[in-house]
Design an enzyme around this catalytic site. Structure first.
Site, PDB file in Angstrom:
ATOM      1  N   CYS A 114     -48.294  93.725  93.489  1.00  0.00           N
ATOM      2  CA  CYS A 114     -47.232  93.330  92.562  1.00  0.00           C
ATOM      3  C   CYS A 114     -46.441  92.143  93.093  1.00  0.00           C
ATOM      4  CB  CYS A 114     -46.273  94.496  92.314  1.00  0.00           C
ATOM      5  SG  CYS A 114     -46.925  95.732  91.201  1.00  0.00           S
ATOM      6  N   PHE A 115     -46.342  92.077  94.414  1.00  0.00           N
ATOM      7  CA  PHE A 115     -45.496  91.055  95.031  1.00  0.00           C
ATOM      8  C   PHE A 115     -46.311  90.008  95.785  1.00  0.00           C
ATOM      9  CE2 PHE A 115     -43.325  95.215  95.090  1.00  0.00           C
ATOM     10  CZ  PHE A 115     -42.332  94.951  94.158  1.00  0.00           C
TER      11      PHE A 115
END
Length: 844
Positions: free
Chosen positions: A833-834
């Site tokens: 996600c990051f």
């Protein structure tokens, strides 16, 4: 008789893209045959050039090249055609091209344009056709050549229109472009399903001490002298056998394995139907051909020189192994034999420490496959996880879960477990209303109960056998496996040019509409033919560039979120997921688009072309039939995955006030979806939490988009036989379909941020310097792409570079290296996600 073409000067037809090839008899490229003395009277070159002409006109003056770069002549759009389609090819669509063997060849005398060099191709007009000629090595511009042109092609336009999709559920009115199944097709599919169930409940293998089955049952149908009816037998399920387990029986001297049905217990009687064998099969059983994937295509003579003869039985090698400790009769254990993971069932009356024997096909001694690995036999030592094995009972691939000792984990997982439970998609093919477009059903099943064919058959012959696939499994590098896959498609499965090919005419301003009309009008046979594309109103011959452009443009447009069919995943904006609300965007034909895309993806893979869209990880797993687990929920939506995972730490689930439902948001409108029948009335408790997590996994990874996913898979397997894909993992499949990106290391480093224990020193930290040294100096492009897949969830790089890499919220989130202590994790870990990798602070 030979004829002259006075329009073949350098100014009559401009040169086009050049391609090397020498074709003979019925092929497409004009060739220069042996010099004809009758044409010397037309030669107007000086004496010195006349000698060059004689050398250039010989049959040996045009060097042959590999078929992969061959391209036949392409007639212009407005040329006259013969056969079933008089007139001109003036409408968009798919056209089947074939040749009449009885048609005469034509001989022409052409002049080489002055700007053409040896080895290049030039375009000339020969009669009513535009053909391409390769300039021989000894010839120059201005020289004359004598060329032989094959017979005129016969063009058969596909006038049937698009084939309709058929809803696989009888009585369902369909929707999204699918129609209800007709009554006659329903009856045909019911018989087909019953036949598959009978075949799936029995196999081959066993031991000499297998308990014999009882004689034929009293209701055995009478035999017919013309078509003997199969005989059924009654067997008793042995003690200790539970549903899903296999046990061995012997019927009239034939040993076989029977799978205990779900509703049958030990001690109960079970009626079985043994597989029928021909006399030749009884004399010499070919284990490598057991229930292989059948190809629906005409007979072809395109066996590569390195391929074993499909008609001859394979060589067999006997293996003798010791039953490992802890294995009980009728239990399975895994080992490596012939370089392939093999699943062996311990026969009855055999105990640990005793020896058992089994046979495996080992291929043909004349097989010249490069670097073919030697036969080996050893026990596995893999870590905990899922492994693909081959069942020696029926030579089918099967998934098994392995423990840390390298043995099959036979623990029965009765309830869902987030660490150990896994599921695979099960795609059942059924006949459709239109013979060109089959249908099917899609479901989830336990991974250890799924299987896949290990060979490809046609007309009772093996096109690709288990032995070859086993050797391909042993090829270590991705490049070697990809090369083997493309060679099989090109040399074994592709229809020869002279047996027919396809012309696809497309209007650029109506690209998607014309493409879908053309592709959806074809049968499965047509996808193994060579395709040539033409953009109407544009001058160009498809020497490969137009095909690449078509695949790129079509996939770009259909993956575009504005179409409403696909959406960026919540974790990675470059990985696309199926839009659950695609029916709202395209209510009348959204399923047709997904079948169309599946066929395009399959054809691109078959032809070695690349597509423009990266999909989320679990979709590649579904294509391969790879096990999906609870952790696969993290890639499409890490936030929701973490929320579900946190429920395992809740002391009292009733305080959460949850039920078995999920709230969908369709264009701003919330809609409640039951995860089970009456889910709104079933509260989530600590007791049924495993079932709640399991229901979420099944819903989000399949049921949420089951109609769309079904059509996508059906379209893909209209082109690609599933056994060929068993050599790849889901990461390799993405690289094979989307290509290995050319990664700019300097741009990558310049747009990387550092956090945690690396925040102060940044790229100057010792561990970070080592990281970039390994990435730059030791990783090749494939390994770099795999690193990107590990950290970001996809191997794709934004067109503007790493500076615009996005996170789960669509905002710019650059590649991040986060320093952690080794006590927190001994190995690197990722947060897709990051776009972040947690890198332990190694000391060396």
């Amino acid at each position: 008789p030979a004829s002259r073409n006075r329009r073949s000067s350098a100014h009559s037809a401009p040169p086009v893209s050049y391609q090397q090839q020498q074709r003979t008899g019925g092929s497409g490229l004009a060739t220069a045959p042996s010099h004809n003395p009758h044409h010397q009277q037309h030669h107007s070159s000086p004496p010195a050039m006349a000698a060059d002409h004689r050398r250039a006109a010989s049959a040996d003056s045009i060097p042959p090249v590999p078929p992969r770069t061959s391209l036949p002549p392409t007639a212009s759009v407005n040329q006259s055609v013969t056969g079933n389609a008089p007139g001109t090819l003036s409408r968009p669509g798919a056209y089947s091209i074939s040749r009449e063997g009885a048609g005469p060849t034509q001989v022409f005398r052409v002049q080489i344009p002055f700007e053409v060099r040896p080895g290049q191709e030039f375009q000339v007009i020969a009669g009513s056709r535009t053909v391409r000629v390769r300039c021989p090595a000894e010839s120059r511009g201005g020289h004359f050549l004598q060329i032989t042109v094959p017979p005129e092609p016969v063009v058969r336009p596909n006038v049937q229109g698009m084939a309709v999709l058929t809803c696989a559920v009888p009585g369902n009115a369909g929707g999204g472009g699918a129609v209800a199944m007709s009554e006659s097709v329903v009856r045909e599919n019911e018989a087909l399903v019953q036949q598959q169930l009978r075949i799936g409940s029995s196999g081959t293998g066993g031991d000499d001490n297998d308990p014999p089955a009882q004689g034929p049952s009293s209701d055995t149908p009478a035999s017919s002298s013309e078509a003997p009816q199969p005989t059924t037998y009654m067997v008793t399920v042995p003690p200790g056998i539970s549903p899903g387990m296999q046990f061995a029986v012997e019927v009239e001297g034939q040993r076989m394995m029977v799978t205990c049905p779900a509703n049958v217990q030990a001690g109960m009687n079970l009626r079985i139907l043994p597989p029928q064998q021909t006399p030749n099969q009884s004399a010499s059983r070919d284990l490598s051909t057991a229930r292989g994937t059948s190809l629906d295509r005409p007979p072809e003579e395109r066996r590569s020189l390195s391929a074993p003869n499909p008609a001859s039985p394979p060589l067999m090698q006997m293996f003798e192994v010791v039953v490992p400790p802890g294995i009980m009769p009728n239990q399975s254990f895994s080992l490596l034999a012939n370089g392939q993971r093999v699943l062996v069932t311990c026969p009855p009356n055999v105990h640990p420490g005793q020896k058992v024997r089994f046979q495996l096909p080992i291929g043909n001694p004349n097989d010249k496959t490069k670097d073919a690995p030697a036969i080996q036999l050893e026990y596995e030592s893999i870590k905990d996880g899922w492994a693909r094995t081959i069942r020696v009972t029926d030579m089918k691939f099967q998934w098994v879960r392995m423990n840390e000792e390298g043995e099959i984990d036979l623990k029965s997982v009765k309830r869902f477990d987030v660490k150990h439970s896994a599921y695979t998609r099960r795609l059942t093919f059924l006949e459709g209303n239109d013979p060109r477009m089959r249908t099917g059903t899609l479901s989830f099943g336990a991974a250890n109960e799924s299987s896949a064919d290990s060979s490809i058959e046609h007309n009772g012959q093996v096109v690709v056998g288990y032995s070859e696939i086993a050797v391909a499994h042993q090829r270590g590098s991705y490049d070697e496996k990809a090369e083997w896959f493309q060679e099989i498609c090109r040399e074994r499965l592709r229809t020869k040019w002279s047996d027919g090919h396809m012309r696809i005419l497309i209007r650029r301003e109506h690209l998607l509409h014309d493409s879908m009309e053309s592709v959806m009008s074809l049968s499965r046979l047509d996808f193994h033919k060579i395709w040539r594309f033409e953009f109407m109103g544009e001058i160009g011959i498809d020497a490969g560039g137009l095909a690449r452009e078509w695949f790129q443009l079509v996939t770009e447009e259909i993956f575009n979120p504005d179409m409403g069919l696909w959406l960026p995943s919540a974790s990675n904006q470059m990985a696309m997921r199926i839009n659950p609300a695609s029916e709202i965007s395209c209510p009348e034909d959204h399923l047709i688009y997904f079948r169309f895309l599946g066929r395009v993806l399959g054809k691109a893979l078959f032809d070695g072309q690349l597509v423009a869209g990266h999909m989320v990880r679990h979709l590649y797993k579904h294509i391969l039939g790879w096990p999906v687990m609870f952790e696969d929920l993290e890639i499409p939506d890490e936030g929701y995955y973490n929320s579900l995972k946190s429920l395992l730490e809740v002391d009292d689930m009733e305080d959460m006030c949850l039920d078995f439902t999920f709230t969908e948001n369709d264009l701003g409108e919330n809609r409640m979806v039951d995860l089970m029948d009456g889910g709104e009335d079933v509260p989530v408790t600590n007791d049924n939490l495993p079932e709640f997590l399991e229901a979420n996994l099944k819903y989000h990874l399949m049921d949420r988009v089951k109609p769309q996913l079904t059509e996508l898979l059906l379209g893909f397997y209209d082109v690609i036989p599933e056994p060929l894909l068993t050599i790849f993992d889901f990461q390799e499949l993405e690289l094979l379909m989307c290509g290995i990106p050319v990664i700019d290391i300097d741009d990558w480093m310049a747009n990387t941020v550092y956090q945690g224990r690396f925040e102060r020193q940044g790229k100057n930290a010792v561990t970070c310097r080592w990281f970039w040294e390994v990435v730059r100096d030791e990783f090749d492009q494939e390994t770099r792409a795999r690193l990107l897949q590990f950290v970001t969830g996809t191997s794709g790089v934004p067109s503007r570079g790493f500076s615009v890499l996005q996170g789960n919220d669509g905002s710019i989130r650059q590649f991040c290296i986060n320093g952690i202590k080794k006590e927190h994790s001994l190995y690197p870990r990722s947060h897709t996600c990051f776009n972040r990798i947690d890198l332990p602070m190694y000391s060396s």
